[in-house]
Write an enzyme that holds these catalytic residues in place. Structure first.
Site, PDB file in Angstrom:
ATOM      1  N   ALA A 164     -17.129 -14.650  53.339  1.00 51.72           N
ATOM      2  CA  ALA A 164     -15.728 -14.275  53.775  1.00 51.72           C
ATOM      3  C   ALA A 164     -15.921 -13.499  55.107  1.00 51.72           C
ATOM      4  O   ALA A 164     -17.139 -13.124  55.420  1.00 51.72           O
ATOM      5  CB  ALA A 164     -15.250 -13.502  52.760  1.00 51.72           C
ATOM      6  N   GLY A 208     -18.918 -15.727  50.132  1.00 48.16           N
ATOM      7  CA  GLY A 208     -17.817 -16.757  49.981  1.00 48.16           C
ATOM      8  C   GLY A 208     -18.309 -18.044  50.290  1.00 48.16           C
ATOM      9  O   GLY A 208     -17.957 -19.266  49.798  1.00 48.16           O
ATOM     10  N   GLU A 238     -22.532  -9.531  48.603  1.00 50.75           N
ATOM     11  CA  GLU A 238     -21.687  -8.618  48.446  1.00 50.75           C
ATOM     12  C   GLU A 238     -21.926  -7.302  48.119  1.00 50.75           C
ATOM     13  O   GLU A 238     -21.465  -6.176  48.787  1.00 50.75           O
ATOM     14  CB  GLU A 238     -20.429  -9.239  47.562  1.00 50.75           C
ATOM     15  CG  GLU A 238     -19.543 -10.436  48.158  1.00 50.75           C
ATOM     16  CD  GLU A 238     -20.279 -11.885  47.570  1.00 50.75           C
ATOM     17  OE1 GLU A 238     -21.389 -11.759  47.016  1.00 50.75           O
ATOM     18  OE2 GLU A 238     -19.590 -12.683  47.448  1.00 50.75           O
TER      19      GLU A 238
HETATM   20  N1  CAA Z   1     -18.265 -12.372  58.544  1.00 53.84           N
HETATM   21  C1  CAA Z   1     -18.137 -12.115  59.800  1.00 53.84           C
HETATM   22  N2  CAA Z   1     -19.138 -12.523  60.696  1.00 53.84           N
HETATM   23  C2  CAA Z   1     -20.246 -12.774  60.392  1.00 53.84           C
HETATM   24  C3  CAA Z   1     -20.663 -13.289  59.075  1.00 53.84           C
HETATM   25  C4  CAA Z   1     -19.630 -12.844  58.095  1.00 53.84           C
HETATM   26  N3  CAA Z   1     -19.685 -12.964  56.721  1.00 53.84           N
HETATM   27  N4  CAA Z   1     -21.958 -13.439  58.734  1.00 53.84           N
HETATM   28  C5  CAA Z   1     -22.268 -13.587  60.010  1.00 53.84           C
HETATM   29  N5  CAA Z   1     -21.837 -13.402  60.971  1.00 53.84           N
HETATM   30  C6  CAA Z   1     -21.451 -13.302  62.573  1.00 53.84           C
HETATM   31  C7  CAA Z   1     -22.258 -11.867  63.033  1.00 53.84           C
HETATM   32  O1  CAA Z   1     -21.565 -10.752  62.819  1.00 53.84           O
HETATM   33  C8  CAA Z   1     -22.770 -12.315  64.168  1.00 53.84           C
HETATM   34  O2  CAA Z   1     -21.937 -12.131  65.319  1.00 53.84           O
HETATM   35  P1  CAA Z   1     -21.895 -11.384  66.521  1.00 53.84           P
HETATM   36  O3  CAA Z   1     -22.908 -12.327  67.453  1.00 53.84           O
HETATM   37  O4  CAA Z   1     -20.573 -11.312  67.250  1.00 53.84           O
HETATM   38  O5  CAA Z   1     -22.580 -10.213  66.187  1.00 53.84           O
HETATM   39  C9  CAA Z   1     -23.058 -14.018  64.101  1.00 53.84           C
HETATM   40  O6  CAA Z   1     -22.195 -14.352  63.011  1.00 53.84           O
HETATM   41  C10 CAA Z   1     -24.546 -14.354  63.905  1.00 53.84           C
HETATM   42  O7  CAA Z   1     -25.077 -13.658  62.817  1.00 53.84           O
HETATM   43  P2  CAA Z   1     -26.321 -12.719  62.936  1.00 53.84           P
HETATM   44  O8  CAA Z   1     -26.663 -12.360  64.267  1.00 53.84           O
HETATM   45  O9  CAA Z   1     -26.331 -11.572  61.865  1.00 53.84           O
HETATM   46  O10 CAA Z   1     -27.178 -13.867  62.615  1.00 53.84           O
HETATM   47  P3  CAA Z   1     -28.837 -13.656  61.887  1.00 53.84           P
HETATM   48  O11 CAA Z   1     -29.492 -15.119  61.936  1.00 53.84           O
HETATM   49  O12 CAA Z   1     -29.531 -12.660  62.385  1.00 53.84           O
HETATM   50  O13 CAA Z   1     -28.323 -13.521  60.308  1.00 53.84           O
HETATM   51  C11 CAA Z   1     -27.364 -13.936  58.124  1.00 53.84           C
HETATM   52  C12 CAA Z   1     -27.779 -14.412  59.610  1.00 53.84           C
HETATM   53  C13 CAA Z   1     -28.340 -13.536  57.364  1.00 53.84           C
HETATM   54  C14 CAA Z   1     -26.521 -14.992  57.434  1.00 53.84           C
HETATM   55  C15 CAA Z   1     -26.396 -12.554  58.389  1.00 53.84           C
HETATM   56  O14 CAA Z   1     -25.532 -12.958  59.518  1.00 53.84           O
HETATM   57  C16 CAA Z   1     -25.637 -11.994  57.255  1.00 53.84           C
HETATM   58  O15 CAA Z   1     -26.266 -11.267  56.468  1.00 53.84           O
HETATM   59  N6  CAA Z   1     -24.383 -12.309  57.110  1.00 53.84           N
HETATM   60  C17 CAA Z   1     -23.471 -11.730  56.220  1.00 53.84           C
HETATM   61  C18 CAA Z   1     -23.606 -12.585  54.828  1.00 53.84           C
HETATM   62  C19 CAA Z   1     -22.681 -11.727  53.936  1.00 53.84           C
HETATM   63  O16 CAA Z   1     -23.043 -10.645  53.649  1.00 53.84           O
HETATM   64  N7  CAA Z   1     -21.742 -12.331  53.155  1.00 53.84           N
HETATM   65  C20 CAA Z   1     -20.899 -12.019  52.347  1.00 53.84           C
HETATM   66  C21 CAA Z   1     -19.578 -11.730  53.130  1.00 53.84           C
HETATM   67  S1  CAA Z   1     -18.630 -10.904  51.715  1.00 53.84           S
HETATM   68  C22 CAA Z   1     -17.746 -11.997  50.709  1.00 53.84           C
HETATM   69  O17 CAA Z   1     -18.224 -13.317  50.984  1.00 53.84           O
HETATM   70  C23 CAA Z   1     -16.946 -11.795  49.869  1.00 53.84           C
HETATM   71  C24 CAA Z   1     -16.629 -12.527  48.826  1.00 53.84           C
HETATM   72  O18 CAA Z   1     -17.099 -12.998  47.677  1.00 53.84           O
HETATM   73  C25 CAA Z   1     -14.997 -13.305  48.993  1.00 53.84           C
END
Ligand code: CAA
Length: 257
Positions: free
Chosen positions: A65, A108, A131
């Site tokens: 998400a 998500g 999460e």
């Molecule tokens: N939401 C919003 N933006 C996100 C995102 C997310 N879930 N995941 C990645 N992005 C964005 C980053 O902020 C970044 O944007 P900027 O360039 O503007 O900073 C861009 O995508 C690229 O991401 P990274 O620079 O972090 O890329 P990476 O290759 O270094 O890492 C990753 C990749 C390990 C997937 C890392 O992006 C990450 O950990 N993302 C979050 C994963 C996460 O925690 N997901 C759970 C979300 S909560 C949820 O889903 C709740 C639910 O159950 C409903």
């Protein structure tokens, strides 16, 4: 159909939906979930479509998400808008939906893949429910679908530690049905979808409905439900065609009637 966060196309009787927010690793914004729902409405209503493939990019199916959208949410707004419910549209689709997952399927994103009927994974796929690292818990089915798919112990570990699972482990655990070389993922997913789309649509829909029922009810009631649908199949032209084609040693041509 013109969308900003997804791309759609049709290939014969198959619809392909690509999540398309590359700068955010396909994070599931409210707009993306709304557009995905609209596309599914459209393809579900289109008689020419027999199967749908949902995919992302090489790097990410979806990284969860949208954290930037959620960061400032307060309880009442979250409760009233309940944006996570929009993912329910995927599992509610009556036509088959295949998730073709390469790269990250996190939070998500993993929950979206699990809302599809089965997951074909590239060897690059990584699944996880991170999460807990954000101070929250899964909210789009992670504690429920993951537990049913891979069992309590592994689901508990995934959700409580936030660790990622590689494709091979996901296949062993029963989360994905098959692993494919990343370069072949979309072609194989489309081939699989075409195969399904060539079968009798009512038979495919009823088989899907019956398997989904297995997760909700006790065995005796499930068997009765299955039997009712099985008997109903004898009212279709496709059953006559399928069995005649077998006896006449030719390929069946299903009409969906
Ligand atoms: N939401 C919003 N933006 C996100 C995102 C997310 N879930 N995941 C990645 N992005 C964005 C980053 O902020 C970044 O944007 P900027 O360039 O503007 O900073 C861009 O995508 C690229 O991401 P990274 O620079 O972090 O890329 P990476 O290759 O270094 O890492 C990753 C990749 C390990 C997937 C890392 O992006 C990450 O950990 N993302 C979050 C994963 C996460 O925690 N997901 C759970 C979300 S909560 C949820 O889903 C709740 C639910 O159950 C409903």
């Amino acid at each position: 159909m013109a969308f900003e966060t997804i791309l759609t196309e049709t290939r014969g009787h198959v619809a392909l939906i690509r999540l398309n927010r590359p700068k955010a690793l396909n994070a599931l914004s409210d707009q993306l979930l709304t557009e995905l729902g609209t596309a599914l409405d459209h393809f579900e209503a289109d008689d020419a479509i027999g199967c749908i493939v949902l995919t992302g990019s090489e790097k990410a199916f979806a990284a969860g998400a949208d954290i930037k959208e959620m960061a400032s949410l307060d309880f009442l707004t979250a409760y009233k808008n309940d944006f996570a419910h929009k993912i329910d549209r995927v599992a509610a689709c009556r036509k088959p939906v295949i998730a073709a997952v390469a790269g990250y399927a996190l939070g998500g994103g993993c929950e979206l893949a699990m809302s599809c009927d089965f997951i074909l994974a590239a060897d690059t796929a990584k699944f996880g429910q991170p999460e807990i690292t954000l101070g929250i818990m899964p909210g789009m089915g992670g504690t429920q679908r993951l537990t049913r798919l891979i069992g309590r112990s592994k689901a508990m570990e995934m959700c409580l530690t936030g660790r990622m699972m590689e494709a091979a482990e996901a296949e062993r655990a029963g989360l994905v049905s098959r692993i494919l070389p990343a370069d072949d993922l979309i072609d194989e997913a489309l081939k699989t979808a075409e195969k399904i789309a060539d079968f009798s649509l009512p038979a495919v829909m009823m088989a899907k409905e019956s398997i989904n029922r297995a997760e909700e009810i006790a065995l005796a009631e499930g068997l009765r439900f299955e039997r009712r649908l099985f008997n109903a199949m004898f009212g279709t032209e496709d059953q006559k065609e399928g069995m005649a084609a077998f006896m006449e040693k030719r390929g069946a041509q299903f009409s969906g009637r």
